[in-house]
Motif scaffolding. Sequence first.
Motif, PDB file in Angstrom:
ATOM      1  N   ASP A   1       0.830  -1.204   0.000  1.00 54.58           N
ATOM      2  CA  ASP A   1       0.000   0.000   0.000  1.00 54.58           C
ATOM      3  C   ASP A   1       0.863   1.252   0.000  1.00 54.58           C
ATOM      4  O   ASP A   1       0.582   2.217  -0.720  1.00 54.58           O
ATOM      5  CB  ASP A   1      -0.915   0.008   1.228  1.00 54.58           C
ATOM      6  N   ARG A   2       1.933   1.230   0.811  1.00 45.97           N
ATOM      7  CA  ARG A   2       2.795   2.404   0.944  1.00 45.97           C
ATOM      8  C   ARG A   2       3.471   2.740  -0.376  1.00 45.97           C
ATOM      9  O   ARG A   2       3.653   3.906  -0.727  1.00 45.97           O
ATOM     10  CB  ARG A   2       3.843   2.139   2.025  1.00 45.97           C
TER      11      ARG A   2
ATOM     12  N   ASP B   1       0.216  -2.966  -7.110  1.00 44.82           N
ATOM     13  CA  ASP B   1      -0.882  -3.908  -7.279  1.00 44.82           C
ATOM     14  C   ASP B   1      -0.365  -5.300  -6.950  1.00 44.82           C
ATOM     15  O   ASP B   1       0.468  -5.857  -7.679  1.00 44.82           O
ATOM     16  CB  ASP B   1      -1.393  -3.847  -8.725  1.00 44.82           C
TER      17      ASP B   1
ATOM     18  N   GLN C   1       2.268   1.830  -3.313  1.00 44.55           N
ATOM     19  CA  GLN C   1       1.227   1.901  -4.347  1.00 44.55           C
ATOM     20  C   GLN C   1       1.442   0.837  -5.430  1.00 44.55           C
ATOM     21  O   GLN C   1       1.497   1.136  -6.618  1.00 44.55           O
ATOM     22  CB  GLN C   1       1.192   3.300  -4.965  1.00 44.55           C
TER      23      GLN C   1
END
Length: 629
Positions: free
Chosen positions: A144-145, A149, A147
């Motif tokens: 997540d940090r 997939d 970004q």
Amino acid sequence: MALLTLRNIGLAFGGPPLFNGIDLQIEPGDRLCLLGRNGTGKSTLLKLVSGELGPEQGEVVRQQGLRVALVSQEVPPGVGGSVFDVVASGMGNAAELLAEYHHVAHKLALEGGSELLQRLENLQHELEATGGWHLHQAVNQVLDRLQLDADADFFSLSGGTKRRALLARALVAEPDILVLDEPTNHLDIETILWLEEFLLRQVKTLLFVTHDRAFARKLANRVAELDRGRLYAFSCGYDAFVERREELLAAEVTRQALFDKKLAQEEAWVRQGIKARRTRNEGRVRALKKMREEHRQRRERLGTARIQLQEAERSGGLVAEAQGISFSYEGRPIIKDFSTTIMRGDRIGIIGPNGSGKTTLLRLLLGELEPQAGQIKLGSRREVLYFDQMREQLDLNKSVQDNVGEGNDTLIINGVSRHIIGYLQDFLFSPERARSPVSILSGGERNRLLLAKLFTKPSNVLVMDEPTNDLDVETLDLLEELLLDYSGTLLLVSHDRDFLNNVVTSTLAVGKNGQVREFVGGYDDWLRQTGDEEAAVKVQSQPAQEKIRPQKERARKLSFKEERELESLPDTIARLEQEQEKLHTTLGDPDFYKSAGAEIAAINARLESLELELAEAYRRWEELDSLKG
């Protein structure tokens, strides 16, 4: 206590010493930038620090339990699968369990089914029993940090996104030292800016190699340079290092000139014959032999490339004119309603995120691609050279010599016949290296080779797509000078902010949805102009009272105490800078490290304190001086 210490490291790989007794300490909080010419062993030193290589001489002392993670220049062989698989592999033994849990959960979400649900529950119990559940959460947080997939196929990613995934793999291991080899290669400026801020906030101790001077300037609080088998470390930022290195090199030239003069005098004396053989002169003869050996073993600093551009006859005054051109790919606008005029002698930089259409814009302006709307008018007498960032013009199976000479032993350069080997030596390829296959060259050497190949042909329009990747700082400086002297037209795509600032006179910024805007100047000029526009919008939206408040603040008078403080600040700053310079001089002396011990940490701590004190003194001086005005 140092996290890692290199002591008297030697490494030769069976040839001349790559490292000749180098020493280095990495302390917690260091952001150490490693510099050096192409081929001096920077990547090898990173592998020594990470543990991938061992020294032939000396020792590497690691703090107990030390974790080091290396993100190399190239994607390691065998890396594949989903992004989650790649990132989770940084967890070591728990990687397979984490990967299976993620894939089963993903498949269950798509297909459902009791068997998948049962398998997922079993995997969850296994993760809880081994502590792996915490690791799974850590992987997701890093994804997540950064970004990323998690389910994307790693092989399908762009070069920049692959680098981001490999960085994520290193981060999930929570290393004590993060090691990065040319981290900005193939990243766009937006991603480089993100990476700078991320590393400053999230990574405590960092060792990195970079050719990006702005990146080094932003991150480094220490700099080390590999030069002729020795390592010279400086506890300062990049700009201070450049100044001190120039001073040291000038002092070295002076010392060597004095030594050579003394050696020549002694050689003349010994040639006098019988007087040199008398007993009372034996000591002088022994000293001469020692000087000869010292001169023989001297390793000269690597030469500077002598790059020349061949210029064709001048092109027409108009190089290219675009009128309302547009181009889309699979329904996505790449270039939308763009107009510009390029005249002979223009030096134009092109910036934008990866995938935004910079290369497409180049091909449109060169007439290699037809616009789907609008018109392109091309000028006359254009002789175009194209530097391709993927280096597809090089044949990896052929030798360096054959790539440039194409079967010929001589070349015509600026009307003069040159032997191919001599020409390649201008680009720092030795005769042995010239006969080597391109496949064994480093990234920096391949870039230099492509420059050598292109510059055998005359041009009046030079197109360069990311030419700075992997080039050392000295070659970058030379290329900048070359382009500034070039009288033809330059179109330059680059993520190197300093290079853009120093070379181009206008900038095309390719944005989202195909928008292209033109700005005067280089990267910093573009940044300032876009910032001014944003600031103007904010000011226009503020109430009138807020707009005039800064003027009221500036009108305040200095108190008596503040006036005395302002008068004393220049002396305070000078005293702090003198202390800082004295400590830098101490740390710049290689002999200091042989007996310093714990004093090194104390000096580094004092330097950090001095940097903070100086920053606060300058801030206060500017604040009081503005009130005085």
